[in-house]
Structure formats: C-alpha cells, structure tokens
Design an enzyme around this catalytic site. Structure first.
Site, PDB file in Angstrom:
ATOM      1  N   ASP A  21       0.849  -1.193   0.000  1.00  0.00           N
ATOM      2  CA  ASP A  21       0.000   0.000   0.000  1.00  0.00           C
ATOM      3  C   ASP A  21       0.886   1.246   0.000  1.00  0.00           C
ATOM      4  O   ASP A  21       1.713   1.421   0.887  1.00  0.00           O
ATOM      5  CB  ASP A  21      -0.892  -0.037   1.255  1.00  0.00           C
ATOM      6  CG  ASP A  21      -1.695   1.247   1.416  1.00  0.00           C
ATOM      7  OD1 ASP A  21      -1.891   1.949   0.410  1.00  0.00           O
ATOM      8  OD2 ASP A  21      -2.117   1.543   2.555  1.00  0.00           O
ATOM      9  N   ASN A  23      -0.300   4.566  -0.158  1.00  0.00           N
ATOM     10  CA  ASN A  23      -0.875   5.832   0.326  1.00  0.00           C
ATOM     11  C   ASN A  23      -1.591   5.736   1.667  1.00  0.00           C
ATOM     12  O   ASN A  23      -2.348   6.619   2.038  1.00  0.00           O
ATOM     13  CB  ASN A  23      -1.827   6.399  -0.739  1.00  0.00           C
ATOM     14  CG  ASN A  23      -2.999   5.472  -1.010  1.00  0.00           C
ATOM     15  OD1 ASN A  23      -3.004   4.330  -0.540  1.00  0.00           O
ATOM     16  ND2 ASN A  23      -3.973   5.940  -1.744  1.00  0.00           N
ATOM     17  N   ASP A  25      -4.071   3.958   2.786  1.00  0.00           N
ATOM     18  CA  ASP A  25      -5.505   3.676   2.956  1.00  0.00           C
ATOM     19  C   ASP A  25      -5.760   2.207   3.317  1.00  0.00           C
ATOM     20  O   ASP A  25      -6.904   1.767   3.393  1.00  0.00           O
ATOM     21  CB  ASP A  25      -6.302   4.080   1.700  1.00  0.00           C
ATOM     22  CG  ASP A  25      -5.973   3.216   0.498  1.00  0.00           C
ATOM     23  OD1 ASP A  25      -5.041   2.377   0.588  1.00  0.00           O
ATOM     24  OD2 ASP A  25      -6.650   3.369  -0.545  1.00  0.00           O
ATOM     25  N   ASP A  98      -5.006 -10.707 -15.659  1.00  0.00           N
ATOM     26  CA  ASP A  98      -6.052 -11.676 -15.375  1.00  0.00           C
ATOM     27  C   ASP A  98      -7.254 -11.360 -16.273  1.00  0.00           C
ATOM     28  O   ASP A  98      -7.754 -10.237 -16.265  1.00  0.00           O
ATOM     29  CB  ASP A  98      -6.450 -11.561 -13.895  1.00  0.00           C
ATOM     30  CG  ASP A  98      -6.747 -12.902 -13.268  1.00  0.00           C
ATOM     31  OD1 ASP A  98      -7.553 -13.644 -13.857  1.00  0.00           O
ATOM     32  OD2 ASP A  98      -6.182 -13.211 -12.206  1.00  0.00           O
ATOM     33  N   ASP A 202      -9.390 -16.696 -16.212  1.00  0.00           N
ATOM     34  CA  ASP A 202     -10.163 -17.087 -15.042  1.00  0.00           C
ATOM     35  C   ASP A 202     -11.306 -18.039 -15.410  1.00  0.00           C
ATOM     36  O   ASP A 202     -12.061 -17.755 -16.351  1.00  0.00           O
ATOM     37  CB  ASP A 202     -10.742 -15.800 -14.436  1.00  0.00           C
ATOM     38  CG  ASP A 202     -11.407 -16.022 -13.101  1.00  0.00           C
ATOM     39  OD1 ASP A 202     -10.692 -16.341 -12.141  1.00  0.00           O
ATOM     40  OD2 ASP A 202     -12.643 -15.868 -13.023  1.00  0.00           O
ATOM     41  N   HIS A 320      -3.886 -17.224  -4.996  1.00  0.00           N
ATOM     42  CA  HIS A 320      -4.746 -16.445  -4.095  1.00  0.00           C
ATOM     43  C   HIS A 320      -5.983 -17.200  -3.624  1.00  0.00           C
ATOM     44  O   HIS A 320      -6.748 -16.683  -2.810  1.00  0.00           O
ATOM     45  CB  HIS A 320      -5.168 -15.155  -4.807  1.00  0.00           C
ATOM     46  CG  HIS A 320      -6.015 -15.459  -6.010  1.00  0.00           C
ATOM     47  ND1 HIS A 320      -5.508 -16.064  -7.139  1.00  0.00           N
ATOM     48  CD2 HIS A 320      -7.337 -15.283  -6.253  1.00  0.00           C
ATOM     49  CE1 HIS A 320      -6.479 -16.231  -8.019  1.00  0.00           C
ATOM     50  NE2 HIS A 320      -7.600 -15.768  -7.503  1.00  0.00           N
ATOM     51  N   ASP A 321      -6.220 -18.397  -4.174  1.00  0.00           N
ATOM     52  CA  ASP A 321      -7.377 -19.207  -3.755  1.00  0.00           C
ATOM     53  C   ASP A 321      -6.968 -20.379  -2.866  1.00  0.00           C
ATOM     54  O   ASP A 321      -7.830 -21.127  -2.405  1.00  0.00           O
ATOM     55  CB  ASP A 321      -8.094 -19.803  -4.980  1.00  0.00           C
ATOM     56  CG  ASP A 321      -8.694 -18.752  -5.889  1.00  0.00           C
ATOM     57  OD1 ASP A 321      -9.078 -17.681  -5.385  1.00  0.00           O
ATOM     58  OD2 ASP A 321      -8.780 -19.006  -7.106  1.00  0.00           O
TER      59      ASP A 321
HETATM   60  C1  GLC Z   1     -11.307 -17.996 -10.053  1.00  0.00           C
HETATM   61  C2  GLC Z   1     -10.494 -17.044  -9.210  1.00  0.00           C
HETATM   62  C3  GLC Z   1     -11.210 -16.815  -7.920  1.00  0.00           C
HETATM   63  C4  GLC Z   1     -12.567 -16.206  -8.210  1.00  0.00           C
HETATM   64  C5  GLC Z   1     -13.350 -17.036  -9.221  1.00  0.00           C
HETATM   65  C6  GLC Z   1     -14.485 -16.257  -9.803  1.00  0.00           C
HETATM   66  O1  GLC Z   1     -11.405 -19.241  -9.467  1.00  0.00           O
HETATM   67  O2  GLC Z   1      -9.202 -17.533  -9.038  1.00  0.00           O
HETATM   68  O3  GLC Z   1     -10.488 -16.007  -7.038  1.00  0.00           O
HETATM   69  O4  GLC Z   1     -13.300 -16.090  -7.035  1.00  0.00           O
HETATM   70  O5  GLC Z   1     -12.553 -17.453 -10.306  1.00  0.00           O
HETATM   71  O6  GLC Z   1     -14.019 -15.266 -10.662  1.00  0.00           O
HETATM   72 CA    CA Z   2      -3.528   2.140  -1.191  1.00  0.00          CA
END
Ligand code: GLC
Ligand code: CA
Length: 550
Positions: A21, A23, A25, A98, A202, A320-321
């Site tokens: 981050d 700034n 926030d 993405d 995705d 991230h999942d």
């Molecule tokens: C993919 C992404 C996930 C998201 C889902 C819906 O699985 O990696 O984070 O919630 O698609 O877009």
């Molecule tokens: Ca920020």
C-alpha cells in the site's frame, strides 16, 4: 509470432490488494507494486501475473469487473498502470493480466442494460431463464453456485432468473452470443496493444453451457458442473479468440482449469491445437482434501511430468485461492524455512512453468483467524449457510474452514517487522498474520539461510538445468514411499536427480544408482549436502538436486 518464452520463465503472482500500500488507505495499489519492482527484479522472476486490477465493486476482490478498460479506483489510474508496465518491461520482466470473462460484475453497464427489459439489446449478453414451478418462483435448474446456494437469482424487474456460477453479483456472460465474443476479443486486443504479454484466463472452462440448462446430477456441492466444464462449443469459442487476438502477439495464455479431466487438459494445452498455451490443473492442490498422502501426490505428478512434448504445464502449490503450502504438504512449524525451501525445490525441479505466489518466497503460512477476520465472500457465504443449521454446525464449519479458507492466502505481504508488517502505514483492509515479526522479507534478506535467499538461488539453479527438466524423461524411483520423493529427468546419459524428505526426521534413503560417473550438486537447502557425490542421508525436510552422469 509465438516464441513460447514462458517455457523458460519463472512467474510471480501478485494479488494487488494485499501486496503493498503506497498511500496509507490500507489497500495495496499500483504505486505500491512499482515500489517493489526492484525487489522482484533481484529475486529474478521473468514475469508477473497480476490478479485483476480493473474497475470493480469488489464483491469478489476484483474478480467482478464493471469496466474492463479502466483501473480500480483504489489501485490507481490507467496512467499509473501504464507507468507500472513501463517499469516492469524496463527490468526485462513480462506482465500477464487476469482475464475474467466468464462473468462480469452486476454493476457492469452491459448487465445494467440487460436487466432492464426482455427486449433490451443487451438482454442476450447474459443467461436469462424463466423460473420453474406453478408460480415460476423456483430456479430454472438445480445448479449450485461456487459460493453456496443456487446458481440462479430472480430479478424482479422482468421476473426472470439470471445465471451466476459465482456470487449473485457476478452474472455469467452468454458466450453463445457472437456480440459477447466480439467484446472479449476487443478487450484482449485493447490490453495487448497497450503491451501486456498474455493472460491468465479465469475459470475459462466454464464459458460454454449445455443447451436447455439440464439439471445436474446429485453432488454435495458444485451441482451441474458436467453441463458447463469444457462444454459443447468451448473449442470453437477459444479458437476464435486465439485466432482473432492471442495468436497475433507473443503471448502466454494460461487457463485456470479446475475440474477438467487429465485427457482434456492435455488436449486443450497442446500447442498444436490452437487453444490455450498451458493450464493450471488443480489435481495436486486438491489431493490433500481428505488428508495429505505423499504417494497420492506423486502419482499425480507422474502423470503431469510425462505429458507429450507438444503439451506444456504449470508447476505451482499456491495462489490467491489456496491456503499456504507449508501447513498442507509439510505440516511443520519447527522446520518452516527448510520445508518452504524443500517444497520450492519440488516446484522448480518439475517440468512446466513454475509459479511463486506472493509471500511463498519467504515461507508465509496460514493465519489463525477469528470469525471477524474473514473477508472472502466464499467464507462469508459458507458461514451464513452453516449458521442457518445451528451453532454447533457453525462451530464445526469454522474449525474446518480455518484451514481451507482462501483468506489464508490474502493476508498482507510481510515486508518487515514494523507495524502492519510494513504493508501499510494505515489500517490494513485485512488482518496481518501475527507471525510477521519473525517471517518477513527484511529479516530473510539479512540472514545467511532464508527462504528468500533460497528461492533466489533456486531461480538461478533452474536456469542451468531447464533443458533437462523440460525435455528429459521423468522417472519416479520410489512412488509408494510415504516420506521420501526421489525422481529424475533423464536426457541422454544425464539425469537431473532430486530427492526430498517430507518429514521432520533424519532418513537414510536407498540410492537408485549403482555406479555414476559424475555427480554434481545443483542445489540443496542444507550446506551439508556433498558437492560432488550422492549421499543417502537426508536431514529434516532436506532437498537435494544432483546432475548425474551415468
Ligand atoms: C477464479 C479465481 C477466484 C474467483 C473465481 C471467480 O477461481 O481464481 O479467485 O473467485 O474465479 O471469478
Ligand atoms: Ca492504497
């Protein structure tokens, strides 16, 4: 046009909200990313996969897009993004964006139009159907959303249901409509013209749904997948997109391919088929759902390490999942750093493009969440469902979910032992893992052995042997062993031999080679591994990689 640069690349995934981050926030942003590009350059990665940074109401943290051509207000402006791209390219790094086009946000102008009336020009951009039952108040079929409940939502304006395989704020686009496909082609070309180097697509297998939306067979969750994972028109739609956009640039197109069976993965990620360049299979990272068993994992790797030469794969344990990999596949606190390095060795000494998810390079772990810490819509919806069943059920769900929540991957990046792990000077949007005082970038970079320094060495080491990993024949030497993974990639009279200890014990292993002419240590996470001969002693979570001449 395609140089297939990604075959020799190491890719680093940034989840912008939690990275840095600039700034105060409390939310990571583009200027924050720019400030860390030197860090990534020194680590030695070749490309960045940036999770969505487009305009979004953030129901699913940017995976719900309301404007595909502009940047999320909290992350900055398009000019900031352009500067970031320039700075990334200046360091010889590529940028993968993405591409989230199975669905949009319900706040996207297309959906705002679509829901106005059944004859709106945008009506067919989405998937609408009449309700079932006498009063038409039952969903059109039994498909369930990935985020709990029915996959259909009744919209009062026209009294019809729309399909949403994810949250109800993520309506699915209707890919059978050529106008939708044209929009997606234009979006891709827009970003490619701006200079991006490819897309991570995705939930791309979901874009072609079965005609008539038949009911799904019985399943505890994800009912209906057999009617939309690589559906009837999938190839046609992807080939069109590839021809009219992706193939015109030197791109990497990697598809997120959950629930796609192995033979289909091979087909869609074979470079002779004009579809995707490669994919993420989730077989390895779902193999431990009922408890981690090394032999099971090795069987999966055996298949993916032995794919045809025209097919390319991805090597990863985190994104991230996914919860963090150490508690899943190593289950150790005492040897956190050795285990992180051992698992990294496995990813890097496998065929396929290796991915590092932010924080993996310092061995970040899961977080011991309190109920109020969860932020992910998937977690929140799940708790809502269990709450309906009563408080013992909710307690049970909470206990299990702590281990599996996607929130585990989304705690802020741990840069230092200063307040909020140096991620922000404000109040972070999400709780920081309290272990940041001992697990952080600054500390790792100052020590002789650290996960970060090891990853750096691993990236260098991989370069020297990448041809053997990519072209060699894969051999597993002890597939049913429960604690040791010994494998090799054999090319001519050379074998790149990797041995990994998945336990906290010292283990004496069997060496599969009787005579070797030469053995050269490529990398190990202990300094005790001999430089020019094999050893059969492995320390806790030790990893050793040798280049052997027979
Ligand atoms: C993919 C992404 C996930 C998201 C889902 C819906 O699985 O990696 O984070 O919630 O698609 O877009
Ligand atoms: Ca920020």
């Amino acid at each position: 046009m395609k140089t297939r640069w990604y075959k020799n690349a190491v890719i680093y995934q940034i989840y912008p909200r939690s990275f840095c981050d600039s700034n105060g926030d409390g939310i990571g942003d583009i200027k924050g990313i720019i400030s860390k590009l030197d860090y990534l350059g020194e680590l030695g990665v070749n490309a960045i996969w940036l999770s969505p940074c487009f305009k979004s109401p953030n129901d699913d943290n940017g995976y719900d897009i309301s404007d595909y051509r502009d940047i999320m207000t909290e992350f900055g402006t398009l000019d900031d993004w352009k500067l970031m791209l320039k700075e990334i390219h200046r360091r010889g790094i590529k940028l993968i964006m993405d591409l989230v086009v199975n669905h949009t946000s319900d706040e996207h102008p297309w959906f705002q139009e679509s829901k106005k009336s059944i004859d709106n020009p945008y009506r067919d951009y989405y998937i609408w159907a009449k309700g079932k039952g006498k009063d038409g108040k039952k969903p059109p079929n039994n498909w369930t959303s990935n985020f709990s409940g029915s996959a259909w939502e009744l919209d009062p304006t026209t009294d019809e249901y729309y399909l949403h395989l994810f949250s109800k704020k993520q309506p699915d686009l209707n890919w059978d409509n050529p106008k939708v496909r044209k929009e997606v082609i234009d979006i891709c070309n827009y970003w490619l013209e701006l200079g991006v180097d490819g897309f991570r697509c995705d939930v791309i297998p979901n874009i072609s749904k079965a005609k008539g939306y038949p009911n799904g067979k019985f399943a505890l969750a994800l009912k209906g997948t057999e009617h939309y994972v690589i559906g009837e028109h999938w190839e046609e739609y992807i080939r069109e997109l590839n021809e009219q956009s992706w193939s015109k640039y030197d791109t990497l197109i990697v598809g997120e391919c959950g629930l796609v069976p192995y033979d289909k993965i091979l087909h869609i990620s074979d470079e002779t088929n004009g579809l995707l360049d490669t994919s993420f299979s989730f077989d390895a990272v779902t193999s431990d759902y009922l408890g981690f068993k090394l032999p099971k994992l090795k069987k999966i790797f055996k298949k993916f390490q032995s794919v045809p030469k025209t097919c390319w794969t991805s090597s990863f344990l985190e994104n991230h999942d996914q919860p963090r990999c150490i508690p899943r596949f190593a289950k150790t606190e005492k040897y956190r750093d050795r285990a992180a390095a051992m698992l990294g060795t496995m990813i890097f000494m496998h065929r396929g493009t290796p991915y590092i998810y932010q924080g993996q390079e310092i061995g970040m772990t899961n977080c011991d969440f309190k109920m109020e810490d969860y932020k992910d819509i998937m977690s929140l919806n799940l708790f809502k469902e269990f709450k309906k069943l009563g408080s013992p059920f909710l307690k049970f769900a909470e206990k299990i979910w702590r281990k599996w929540a996607r929130d585990n991957a989304r705690t802020p990046m741990q840069w230092s032992d200063r307040a909020n792990a140096g991620f922000t000077t404000g109040k972070p949007w999400m709780v920081v893992n309290p272990n940041y005082t001992s697990v952080n970038v600054e500390k790792d970079r100052a020590s002789n052995f650290s996960v970060y320094e090891y990853y750096k060495a691993l990236i260098e080491a991989r370069k020297t042997v990448v041809n053997i990993i990519s072209d060699g024949e894969y051999i597993d030497y002890c597939i049913s062993d429960k604690t040791i993974y010994q494998y090799g990639h054999k090319l001519g009279n050379k074998i790149l031999f990797t041995q990994l200890n998945f336990s906290e014990k010292n283990i004496t292993v069997h060496t599969p080679f009787v005579v070797v002419k030469n053995a050269e240590l490529i990398i190990s996470n202990y300094t005790t591994a001999p430089k020019d001969s094999l050893t059969n002693n492995l320390k806790p979570f030790e990893a050793q990689v040798y280049l052997i001449e027979l």
